[in-house]
Design a protein around this motif. Sequence first.
Motif, PDB file in Angstrom:
ATOM      1  N   UNK A 300     -50.724  35.985  42.281  1.00 55.11           N
ATOM      2  CA  UNK A 300     -51.722  35.049  41.717  1.00 55.11           C
ATOM      3  C   UNK A 300     -51.303  33.613  42.027  1.00 55.11           C
ATOM      4  N   UNK A 301     -50.012  33.308  41.811  1.00 51.16           N
ATOM      5  CA  UNK A 301     -49.512  31.941  42.077  1.00 51.16           C
ATOM      6  C   UNK A 301     -49.704  31.570  43.545  1.00 51.16           C
ATOM      7  N   UNK A 302     -49.359  32.511  44.447  1.00 51.27           N
ATOM      8  CA  UNK A 302     -49.376  32.169  45.877  1.00 51.27           C
ATOM      9  C   UNK A 302     -50.756  32.260  46.517  1.00 51.27           C
ATOM     10  N   UNK A 303     -51.631  33.090  45.930  1.00 52.03           N
ATOM     11  CA  UNK A 303     -52.993  33.169  46.488  1.00 52.03           C
ATOM     12  C   UNK A 303     -53.775  31.881  46.230  1.00 52.03           C
ATOM     13  N   UNK A 304     -53.345  31.124  45.232  1.00 53.31           N
ATOM     14  CA  UNK A 304     -54.006  29.822  44.997  1.00 53.31           C
ATOM     15  C   UNK A 304     -53.723  28.893  46.181  1.00 53.31           C
TER      16      UNK A 304
END
Length: 383
Positions: A300-304
């Motif tokens: 979730x953090x990196x897909x942003x």
Amino acid sequence: MIDLLWLLLPVAAASGWVTARLKKRQKSLSPDYFKGLNYLLNEEADKAIDVFIKLIDVDSETVETHLALAVFFRRHGEINRAIRIHHNIITMSSLSLEQRHIALFELGLDYRQAGLLDRAENFFQELIYSETHKVLALRQLLEIHQQVQDWDNAISTAQKLARANNEPMDIEIAHYYCEQAEKFRQEGKFDAAQQAIEWALKIDPNSVRTSLLEGQVALDTDDIKGAIVAFERVEQQDADYLSQVIEPLQICYHKIGQPETFTRYLYHLLDHHSSIKPVLKLADLIKQAEGDKKAADFLITNLKKCPSIRGVDYLLDLISSNKPEGFEQDFILLLKNLTKQLLKDKYVYQCNACGFTVRKLYWQCPSCKRWSSLKPIGGIEAE
Ligand SMILES: [Zn+2]
């Protein structure tokens, strides 16, 4: 009907040409001329053309017409007629040097189109010292060498072309060496493969293909550290190809018992590039070590920062493993179905010259034949 009209085009050209030529020369009309006319009147265009071609001698005044007619025939698939006319032309004694070179070049094209590449090559070879046709002939020869995978001759012809045309051919020549290296590798001739790789890298230090090949040959010969150096070089050469080295590097670091160094390398890639591949690989490693929840948080953090359909698809797998219920489960299933559809039959590589898309990486575009033009598709659609 359209086919008939095409047939009549050369007939009209030939008959007008014949009449004009005969009037000009004020010759008496030969029986063959009437024979030709007769064929025309009976709509036997093929026979009429043959009679007219035979009737008119090639001379300095008619050579241009003969050349035009032969090209017309070749373009309409009538190679034998084109070859016959071009052969007639080159037997003419009063031909200028330029006219002779034009006819030789056209003969080469005729034979190439007929699939008789040896003969085509002979005609193009005759022209490599021609002032007017040198570059054209070298280009044709290079295409033939590539077609028959004669990489030694492709290398020497590309070098001649580079000199003749002042046109850099380093990228192409490096690929020819890579083609040789791949063949040697398949035959188990690793020393010869490494030699070809050295030449390729010397000519094009930015060749990603060369680094990938060097890494594979090093892996084949158990030189794991050499393989790591070669695969990690790709990051500096062209980061668009990072997706090609993640899996082989994981194998290398696993072989030398340093999985934590591989993880550190992935975090390094994450910090410096916006490629989804290191994100997915790290999510996978986190999942194995710390479970689905931690892996989902990481994604979730990196897909942003790095939006990706493949990433969302993986995230949905991780979330659904928590066995959600009711509305939440339906919603996840709906989204999963959506990402599945988007990823189904998706093209992975695209040619930056002609836009051709394909699922497998080719180093020469199957459509426009350029080298090094296919690249992994980036951004949200990246694999
Ligand atoms: Zn292309």
